[in-house]
Design a protein around this motif. Structure first.
Motif, mmCIF file in Angstrom:
data_model
loop_
_atom_site.group_PDB
_atom_site.id
_atom_site.type_symbol
_atom_site.label_atom_id
_atom_site.label_comp_id
_atom_site.label_asym_id
_atom_site.label_seq_id
_atom_site.Cartn_x
_atom_site.Cartn_y
_atom_site.Cartn_z
ATOM 1 N N ALA A 124 18.728 2.663 17.225
ATOM 2 C CA ALA A 124 18.168 3.997 17.466
ATOM 3 C C ALA A 124 19.145 4.839 18.280
ATOM 4 O O ALA A 124 19.868 4.327 19.140
ATOM 5 C CB ALA A 124 16.842 3.872 18.207
ATOM 6 N N ALA A 125 19.153 6.147 18.005
ATOM 7 C CA ALA A 125 20.022 7.063 18.739
ATOM 8 C C ALA A 125 19.557 7.159 20.188
ATOM 9 O O ALA A 125 18.368 7.113 20.486
ATOM 10 C CB ALA A 125 20.000 8.435 18.087
ATOM 11 N N THR A 126 20.500 7.325 21.081
ATOM 12 C CA THR A 126 20.178 7.341 22.512
ATOM 13 C C THR A 126 19.918 8.742 23.043
ATOM 14 O O THR A 126 19.522 8.893 24.185
ATOM 15 C CB THR A 126 21.320 6.707 23.320
ATOM 16 O OG1 THR A 126 22.515 7.453 23.069
ATOM 17 C CG2 THR A 126 21.518 5.260 22.929
ATOM 18 N N GLY A 127 20.163 9.781 22.255
ATOM 19 C CA GLY A 127 19.909 11.140 22.689
ATOM 20 C C GLY A 127 21.107 11.811 23.336
ATOM 21 O O GLY A 127 21.031 12.970 23.727
ATOM 22 N N ASP A 128 22.207 11.121 23.452
ATOM 23 C CA ASP A 128 23.391 11.707 24.073
ATOM 24 C C ASP A 128 24.309 12.367 23.042
ATOM 25 O O ASP A 128 25.407 12.770 23.371
ATOM 26 C CB ASP A 128 24.166 10.664 24.872
ATOM 27 C CG ASP A 128 24.668 9.531 23.987
ATOM 28 O OD1 ASP A 128 24.222 9.432 22.839
ATOM 29 O OD2 ASP A 128 25.512 8.746 24.459
#
Length: 136
Positions: A124-128
């Protein structure tokens, strides 16, 4: 007939007819490694006048892949050392790992944790990260 044609036209799955003929005529067997590759040199250690040194070659066991040659034989093939591993008591150092050929393209290839081939799913993408959009 099929084996003859394969030996005559393919170089990647063992020795060709030309290599087999050359080896029979001019080569002497030096040894074999743990993977079944066979190593040769010119008979009587004759120096090739065009090269200035003796010819050395390998006939691969199966698919011709240069990374199948272990370090001990690689040094001999490339004239880094003069003595073949079969002519001396070669022993690997305790810090040396066993030789493994290049496994790229096989099921045993290295696949890091972020690779889609590793587990079939991306983490999953970490949002950074912000994706680029046209016009911005």
């Amino acid at each position: 007939m099929k084996q003859f044609l394969l030996k005559f036209f393919t170089w990647w799955s063992g020795q060709t007819f030309g290599t087999q003929l050359w080896t029979w005529r001019f080569g002497e067997k030096v040894g074999q490694d743990e993977q079944g590759n066979t190593y040769y040199r010119t008979k009587g250690r004759k120096v090739d006048p065009t090269l200035g040194f003796e010819r050395r070659w390998v006939v691969y066991n199966g698919y011709a892949e240069a990374t199948k040659v272990p370090p001990s034989w690689h040094g001999w093939l490339h004239h880094t050392v003069d003595v073949a591993p079969t002519e001396e008591d070669y022993a690997a150092r305790e810090w040396e790992k066993p030789h493994v050929p290049n496994m790229t393209g096989t099921p045993s290839a290295y696949r890091p944790s972020g690779s889609t081939l590793a587990s079939g799913r991306r983490p999953a993408a970490t949002g950074d990260y912000q994706a680029w959009t046209p016009g911005n």
